[in-house]
Design an enzyme around this catalytic site. Structure first.
Site, short mmCIF file in Angstrom:
data_model
loop_
_atom_site.label_atom_id
_atom_site.label_comp_id
_atom_site.label_asym_id
_atom_site.label_seq_id
_atom_site.Cartn_x
_atom_site.Cartn_y
_atom_site.Cartn_z
N TYR A 15 46.99 46.80 38.75
CA TYR A 15 47.76 45.75 39.43
C TYR A 15 49.05 45.36 38.70
O TYR A 15 49.83 44.56 39.22
CB TYR A 15 46.89 44.50 39.59
CG TYR A 15 45.65 44.73 40.40
CD1 TYR A 15 45.72 44.92 41.77
CD2 TYR A 15 44.40 44.79 39.79
CE1 TYR A 15 44.59 45.15 42.53
CE2 TYR A 15 43.25 45.01 40.54
CZ TYR A 15 43.36 45.20 41.90
OH TYR A 15 42.23 45.43 42.65
N HIS A 20 51.98 41.30 43.98
CA HIS A 20 51.17 40.09 43.76
C HIS A 20 51.22 39.64 42.30
O HIS A 20 50.76 38.54 41.99
CB HIS A 20 49.73 40.37 44.18
CG HIS A 20 49.11 39.32 45.04
ND1 HIS A 20 49.80 38.30 45.65
CD2 HIS A 20 47.81 39.13 45.41
CE1 HIS A 20 48.97 37.54 46.34
NE2 HIS A 20 47.76 38.02 46.21
N TYR A 67 41.14 37.19 38.69
CA TYR A 67 41.67 37.75 39.92
C TYR A 67 42.26 36.60 40.74
O TYR A 67 41.88 35.44 40.60
CB TYR A 67 40.66 38.59 40.71
CG TYR A 67 40.37 39.90 40.02
CD1 TYR A 67 41.22 40.99 40.18
CD2 TYR A 67 39.28 40.02 39.17
CE1 TYR A 67 40.97 42.18 39.51
CE2 TYR A 67 39.03 41.21 38.50
CZ TYR A 67 39.88 42.29 38.67
OH TYR A 67 39.65 43.45 38.00
N ASN A 69 42.27 35.23 43.72
CA ASN A 69 41.62 34.25 44.60
C ASN A 69 40.79 33.21 43.86
O ASN A 69 40.35 32.24 44.47
CB ASN A 69 40.76 34.97 45.63
CG ASN A 69 41.59 35.81 46.58
OD1 ASN A 69 42.82 35.83 46.50
ND2 ASN A 69 40.92 36.52 47.46
N ASN A 115 46.43 32.79 48.55
CA ASN A 115 45.06 32.50 48.12
C ASN A 115 44.95 32.02 46.68
O ASN A 115 44.08 31.21 46.36
CB ASN A 115 44.16 33.71 48.34
CG ASN A 115 43.90 33.95 49.82
OD1 ASN A 115 43.86 33.01 50.60
ND2 ASN A 115 43.72 35.19 50.20
#
EC number: 3.1.1.29
Length: 189
Positions: A15, A20, A67, A69, A115
């Site tokens: 990631y 994001h 993470y 969320n 989120n």
């Protein structure tokens, strides 16, 4: 008195360069400029500390490792530990509704469908905290939002975000020195 600067993102090499993770990219740029290593483990994340300004105010730089969320868990733990009020927490994150590299600061507001921010609002019990959004643009035709935000930037968007980082770092510095309203007036693009 202390302040907390939080970069939202997802952990791991998969990631690292994704849209994001724009919040982490900005936090890393700020940390590099000020010689801070964000490598202490705690609060379900990685953090580093520095002293800011004439009064040597403590500033904590936090990357939740939960993470996206579940980011709020990490933020709330750090805020409780250091007794930091929501108004003294600046959350850095990506925004689909801004063109790549555009910046937008707000003193408070909704999650806007993000989120990670929803989680921070839920865990802090308020939406009354400052935030700095970094534009990543809307998905190209044929892309689902989740696939878009978890994909690396294309070359043009990567260049736009990289070019915006120095100004975004200045916006964080302005928040620390002069407060969110001054930062909004000077750095909203």
């Amino acid at each position: 008195m202390a302040k907390l600067i939080v970069g939202l993102g997802n952990p791991g090499p998969r990631y690292a360069a994704t849209r994001h993770n724009a919040g982490w990219m900005l936090l890393d740029a700020f940390a590099r400029k000020h010689g801070v290593a964000i490598e202490q483990r705690g609060f379900e994340g990685l953090y580093g500390e520095l002293r800011w300004g004439a009064e040597a105010e403590k500033v904590i730089l936090l990357k939740p490792l939960t993470y996206m969320n579940l980011s709020g868990r990490s933020v709330a733990q750090a805020a409780r530990f250091y007794r930091i009020a929501p108004a003294d927490i600046l959350v850095l994150f990506d925004d689909l509704d801004l063109e790549p590299g555009r910046l937008r600061l707000r003193a408070k507001g909704s999650a806007g469908g993000h989120n990670g921010v929803k989680s921070v609002i839920a865990e802090l019990g308020t939406a009354e905290f400052p935030r700095l959004r970094i534009g990543i643009g809307r998905p190209a035709p044929g892309w689902e939002v989740i696939d878009w935000v978890l994909a690396p930037f294309g070359p043009d968007d990567a260049a736009a975000v990289a070019a915006a980082l120095p100004r975004a770092v200045e916006a964080v510095e302005c928040f620390l020195t002069e407060g969110i309203l001054a930062a909004m007036n000077r750095y909203n693009t």
